[in-house]
Motif scaffolding. Structure first.
Motif, PDB file in Angstrom:
ATOM      1  N   ARG A 131       0.944  -1.362  -0.025  1.00 44.75           N
ATOM      2  CA  ARG A 131       0.180   0.121  -0.084  1.00 44.75           C
ATOM      3  C   ARG A 131       0.948   1.323  -0.049  1.00 44.75           C
ATOM      4  O   ARG A 131       0.651   2.269  -0.660  1.00 44.75           O
ATOM      5  N   HIS A 168      -4.581   3.885   6.137  1.00 44.54           N
ATOM      6  CA  HIS A 168      -4.630   3.054   5.109  1.00 44.54           C
ATOM      7  C   HIS A 168      -3.194   2.355   5.473  1.00 44.54           C
ATOM      8  O   HIS A 168      -2.960   1.219   4.962  1.00 44.54           O
ATOM      9  N   LEU A 169      -2.042   3.009   5.926  1.00 45.45           N
ATOM     10  CA  LEU A 169      -0.804   2.427   5.930  1.00 45.45           C
ATOM     11  C   LEU A 169      -0.230   1.982   7.402  1.00 45.45           C
ATOM     12  O   LEU A 169       0.599   1.186   7.230  1.00 45.45           O
ATOM     13  N   THR A 217      -6.976  -0.442  -5.030  1.00 45.27           N
ATOM     14  CA  THR A 217      -6.145   0.649  -4.199  1.00 45.27           C
ATOM     15  C   THR A 217      -6.399   2.081  -4.515  1.00 45.27           C
ATOM     16  O   THR A 217      -5.723   3.095  -4.275  1.00 45.27           O
ATOM     17  N   ILE A 227      -6.837   4.310  -1.897  1.00 45.10           N
ATOM     18  CA  ILE A 227      -5.578   4.849  -1.017  1.00 45.10           C
ATOM     19  C   ILE A 227      -4.568   5.908  -1.631  1.00 45.10           C
ATOM     20  O   ILE A 227      -4.290   6.889  -1.169  1.00 45.10           O
TER      21      ILE A 227
END
Length: 330
Positions: free
Chosen positions: A103, A130-131, A320, A323
């Protein structure tokens, strides 16, 4: 007499307790990395962190640096060293363990960073949502990206994607490997410390990395052709701290560390890499033994068509796109 003696004993005990508390409060952190002290990492990241923390804490929090693999030579094991507490803080490249940072490495894709944005801001924008899950057991102190990647070649001039057909190209991680394969080359993933010998001996034909690496790893001694402008993305870096070490600091120590890390330190890193890259490209261009190819807009277009399709497919296949939007603050 007894009263005087008791008072003296109590006073001595109190002083000893205060000294003991003071000694216990002082903390020295071990920071480990695998490159020489002359690497851009020192001026761009280590010195701002170390000098800032030590000055602001009045010496209560100190950082000892172990360069060149002194606490373990393997570049791919940097994150594990922080996780296991071999060092309190370690520096590494996400691409060396690409499967852990799938990601985060979205920021490495060509075209991922829009004009006017920085890689470090994008990473921190998306971190909480997200990370964070990609950094188990650690507390990131800095997240940033390199200057744009270029082609660093030996006896090959790259002006079109066709010029890469069949060539063996060193890359740092899976994102660059997938991209260079789209351009028609064969990706060879290896740590930066192996690039010089690999290019010198013909194990590889060229390298995909930022221009700062030319200085840091003396690639100008073995390369003679450089192509600038093709969309090749960036390289992502991290500086992480063992979570237990971070939690074990006093409130005051954590405050000082927080003030000298995060986006502030990440900006120092990104600006340092870009500044060295700019100086390096000037020196490369001034050397008459080098071929420096600055691609025109028309020459960039065929690369861009391939890169745009690659980015769209990669985001779609992995689900993704959200993201990347989060990174961009959209």
């Amino acid at each position: 007499m007894k009263t005087t003696l008791l008072s003296t004993v109590l006073a001595t005990a109190c002083c000893a307790a205060l000294v003991s508390t003071s000694v216990q409060a002082e903390k020295t952190l071990k920071l480990a990395h695998f490159v020489p002290p002359a690497h851009v990492l020192t001026g761009a990241i280590i010195e701002p962190l170390k000098d800032g923390v030590e000055e602001a804490s009045g010496g209560d929090l100190q950082i000892d640096v172990y360069p060149g693999g002194e606490l373990g030579a393997g570049p791919m094991e940097q994150y594990v060293r922080a996780l296991q507490g071999v060092a309190d803080i370690t520096w590494g490249l996400a691409g060396y363990t690409s499967s852990q940072f799938e990601r985060s490495m979205i920021v490495e894709m060509p075209g991922a960073i829009p004009e006017g944005m920085t890689g470090y801001d994008m990473l921190w924008n998306a971190y909480d949502e997200h990370l964070e899950r990609e950094f188990p057991g650690t507390h990131p102190l800095a997240l940033w990206v390199s200057e744009p990647n270029i082609f660093i070649m030996k006896d090959h001039d790259i002006r079109t994607p066709d010029d890469l057909d069949g060539l063996k190209m060193r890359v740092s991680g899976s994102m660059a490997a997938a991209m260079i394969a789209r351009y028609g080359a064969t990706p060879v993933q290896m740590p930066a410390g192996e690039m010089y010998n690999a290019l010198q001996t013909g194990l590889i034909d060229g390298i995909v990395t930022g221009a700062s690496a030319i200085t840091d790893f003396k690639l100008d001694e073995v390369a003679n052709s450089y192509t600038i402008g093709a969309p090749m993305g960036h390289i992502m870096f991290y500086l992480v701290m063992n979570q237990r070490s971070y939690d074990g600091l006093t409130d005051a120590q954590r405050t000082v560390l927080d003030e000298h890390s995060g986006r502030w330190l990440s900006r120092h890193g990104e600006e340092g890499w870009n500044a060295l890259a700019e100086r390096t490209l000037e020196a490369v261009a001034a050397d008459s033994n080098n071929t420096v190819i600055n691609l025109s807009d028309a020459e960039i277009a065929p690369f861009e068509t391939i890169a745009d399709a690659f980015r769209a497919e990669r985001l779609s296949d992995s689900g993704t796109a959200n993201i990347l939007s989060s990174m961009r603050g959209e």
